[in-house]
Design a protein around this motif. Sequence first.
Motif, mmCIF file in Angstrom:
data_model
loop_
_atom_site.group_PDB
_atom_site.id
_atom_site.type_symbol
_atom_site.label_atom_id
_atom_site.label_comp_id
_atom_site.label_asym_id
_atom_site.label_seq_id
_atom_site.Cartn_x
_atom_site.Cartn_y
_atom_site.Cartn_z
ATOM 1 N N MET A 170 -4.276 12.889 -4.750
ATOM 2 C CA MET A 170 -5.098 13.340 -3.631
ATOM 3 C C MET A 170 -4.533 12.739 -2.352
ATOM 4 O O MET A 170 -3.724 11.819 -2.396
ATOM 5 C CB MET A 170 -6.553 12.921 -3.833
ATOM 6 C CG MET A 170 -6.770 11.436 -3.946
ATOM 7 S SD MET A 170 -8.470 11.006 -4.380
ATOM 8 C CE MET A 170 -8.499 11.448 -6.125
ATOM 9 N N SER A 171 -4.941 13.272 -1.237
ATOM 10 C CA SER A 171 -4.408 12.830 0.048
ATOM 11 C C SER A 171 -5.054 11.511 0.439
ATOM 12 O O SER A 171 -6.209 11.479 0.858
ATOM 13 C CB SER A 171 -4.683 13.890 1.113
ATOM 14 O OG SER A 171 -4.199 13.469 2.373
ATOM 15 N N ILE A 172 -4.300 10.437 0.283
ATOM 16 C CA ILE A 172 -4.854 9.106 0.566
ATOM 17 C C ILE A 172 -4.024 8.288 1.522
ATOM 18 O O ILE A 172 -4.514 7.327 2.113
ATOM 19 C CB ILE A 172 -5.023 8.286 -0.740
ATOM 20 C CG1 ILE A 172 -3.664 8.065 -1.413
ATOM 21 C CG2 ILE A 172 -6.012 8.969 -1.676
ATOM 22 C CD1 ILE A 172 -3.702 7.031 -2.510
ATOM 23 N N PHE A 173 -2.757 8.602 1.657
ATOM 24 C CA PHE A 173 -1.870 7.697 2.368
ATOM 25 C C PHE A 173 -2.101 7.680 3.868
ATOM 26 O O PHE A 173 -1.676 6.752 4.538
ATOM 27 C CB PHE A 173 -0.412 8.034 2.045
ATOM 28 C CG PHE A 173 -0.056 7.836 0.602
ATOM 29 C CD1 PHE A 173 0.741 8.746 -0.062
ATOM 30 C CD2 PHE A 173 -0.531 6.745 -0.108
ATOM 31 C CE1 PHE A 173 1.078 8.571 -1.400
ATOM 32 C CE2 PHE A 173 -0.211 6.561 -1.439
ATOM 33 C CZ PHE A 173 0.592 7.482 -2.090
ATOM 34 N N SER A 174 -2.748 8.705 4.417
ATOM 35 C CA SER A 174 -3.033 8.697 5.852
ATOM 36 C C SER A 174 -4.229 7.807 6.176
ATOM 37 O O SER A 174 -4.456 7.472 7.341
ATOM 38 C CB SER A 174 -3.284 10.117 6.354
ATOM 39 O OG SER A 174 -4.387 10.690 5.684
ATOM 40 N N THR A 175 -4.982 7.423 5.152
ATOM 41 C CA THR A 175 -6.164 6.599 5.380
ATOM 42 C C THR A 175 -6.130 5.294 4.604
ATOM 43 O O THR A 175 -7.053 4.490 4.710
ATOM 44 C CB THR A 175 -7.439 7.363 4.998
ATOM 45 O OG1 THR A 175 -7.324 7.821 3.647
ATOM 46 C CG2 THR A 175 -7.651 8.563 5.922
ATOM 47 N N ASN A 176 -5.091 5.080 3.816
ATOM 48 C CA ASN A 176 -4.984 3.854 3.028
ATOM 49 C C ASN A 176 -3.577 3.296 3.092
ATOM 50 O O ASN A 176 -2.610 4.049 3.143
ATOM 51 C CB ASN A 176 -5.322 4.129 1.552
ATOM 52 C CG ASN A 176 -6.775 4.474 1.346
ATOM 53 O OD1 ASN A 176 -7.634 3.616 1.230
ATOM 54 N ND2 ASN A 176 -7.065 5.773 1.332
ATOM 55 N N ALA A 177 -3.479 2.009 3.066
ATOM 56 C CA ALA A 177 -2.179 1.373 2.980
ATOM 57 C C ALA A 177 -1.620 1.567 1.581
ATOM 58 O O ALA A 177 -2.367 1.764 0.624
ATOM 59 C CB ALA A 177 -2.298 -0.118 3.286
ATOM 60 N N MET A 178 -0.315 1.541 1.485
ATOM 61 C CA MET A 178 0.302 1.582 0.182
ATOM 62 C C MET A 178 1.551 0.696 0.185
ATOM 63 O O MET A 178 2.040 0.303 1.257
ATOM 64 C CB MET A 178 0.641 3.009 -0.266
ATOM 65 C CG MET A 178 1.795 3.647 0.422
ATOM 66 S SD MET A 178 3.398 3.153 -0.294
ATOM 67 C CE MET A 178 3.222 3.624 -2.012
ATOM 68 N N SER A 179 2.041 0.408 -0.984
ATOM 69 C CA SER A 179 3.188 -0.479 -1.077
ATOM 70 C C SER A 179 4.096 -0.077 -2.218
ATOM 71 O O SER A 179 3.680 0.614 -3.158
ATOM 72 C CB SER A 179 2.718 -1.931 -1.267
ATOM 73 O OG SER A 179 2.015 -2.059 -2.485
ATOM 74 N N TRP A 180 5.322 -0.530 -2.130
ATOM 75 C CA TRP A 180 6.295 -0.459 -3.217
ATOM 76 C C TRP A 180 6.564 -1.891 -3.675
ATOM 77 O O TRP A 180 6.797 -2.769 -2.835
ATOM 78 C CB TRP A 180 7.595 0.175 -2.758
ATOM 79 C CG TRP A 180 7.569 1.654 -2.602
ATOM 80 C CD1 TRP A 180 7.378 2.363 -1.447
ATOM 81 C CD2 TRP A 180 7.757 2.637 -3.633
ATOM 82 N NE1 TRP A 180 7.429 3.705 -1.691
ATOM 83 C CE2 TRP A 180 7.670 3.902 -3.032
ATOM 84 C CE3 TRP A 180 8.003 2.561 -5.002
ATOM 85 C CZ2 TRP A 180 7.806 5.084 -3.755
ATOM 86 C CZ3 TRP A 180 8.147 3.733 -5.715
ATOM 87 C CH2 TRP A 180 8.045 4.983 -5.087
ATOM 88 N N SER A 181 6.531 -2.091 -4.967
ATOM 89 C CA SER A 181 6.885 -3.378 -5.558
ATOM 90 C C SER A 181 7.931 -3.131 -6.623
ATOM 91 O O SER A 181 8.160 -1.992 -7.028
ATOM 92 C CB SER A 181 5.651 -4.045 -6.176
ATOM 93 O OG SER A 181 4.665 -4.313 -5.214
ATOM 94 N N ARG A 182 8.557 -4.201 -7.079
ATOM 95 C CA ARG A 182 9.551 -4.060 -8.147
ATOM 96 C C ARG A 182 9.473 -5.250 -9.080
ATOM 97 O O ARG A 182 9.028 -6.337 -8.698
ATOM 98 C CB ARG A 182 10.960 -3.932 -7.573
ATOM 99 C CG ARG A 182 11.477 -5.169 -6.856
ATOM 100 C CD ARG A 182 12.819 -4.874 -6.194
ATOM 101 N NE ARG A 182 13.358 -6.065 -5.518
ATOM 102 C CZ ARG A 182 14.448 -6.047 -4.745
ATOM 103 N NH1 ARG A 182 15.108 -4.893 -4.550
ATOM 104 N NH2 ARG A 182 14.871 -7.158 -4.170
ATOM 105 N N GLN A 183 9.906 -5.010 -10.291
ATOM 106 C CA GLN A 183 9.933 -6.070 -11.288
ATOM 107 C C GLN A 183 11.216 -5.972 -12.082
ATOM 108 O O GLN A 183 11.468 -4.968 -12.747
ATOM 109 C CB GLN A 183 8.724 -5.992 -12.214
ATOM 110 C CG GLN A 183 8.599 -7.173 -13.151
ATOM 111 C CD GLN A 183 7.240 -7.259 -13.815
ATOM 112 O OE1 GLN A 183 6.496 -6.278 -13.873
ATOM 113 N NE2 GLN A 183 6.893 -8.441 -14.305
ATOM 114 N N ALA A 184 12.001 -7.022 -11.979
ATOM 115 C CA ALA A 184 13.242 -7.117 -12.744
ATOM 116 C C ALA A 184 12.951 -7.827 -14.063
ATOM 117 O O ALA A 184 11.975 -8.581 -14.175
ATOM 118 C CB ALA A 184 14.286 -7.884 -11.935
#
Length: 111
Positions: A26-40
């Motif tokens: 659903m359309s959320i990114f214009s009203t909510n923060a988001m992030s990218w994470s990684r795990q090695a």
Amino acid sequence: QVQLVESGGGLVQAGGSLRLSCAASMSIFSTNAMSWSRQAPGKQRELVASITSGGRTNYADSVKGRFTISRDNAGNTVFLQMNSLKPEDTAVYYCNAISSWGQGTQVTVSS
């Protein structure tokens, strides 16, 4: 609960580029923060980049100047453009928004 699906991972040589996508149900990114994470393997998950609802971005020191986070105007998809990739960028990359996490996409950088 929103569902997130990552794509765009793969195998690339050092110095190459990849573009990851995170599609929301659903359309959320214009009203909510988001992030990218990684795990090695054998390491803790670490935050790579984030973008606020207002468009402010933040990056881990290890990726500054090489990675760019952005989103589409519809607010359904967020991207992570990764340039000048290094072997140490090898990890499973996850997107996160609100309380949801995607399943991850594998990025492997060969030397």
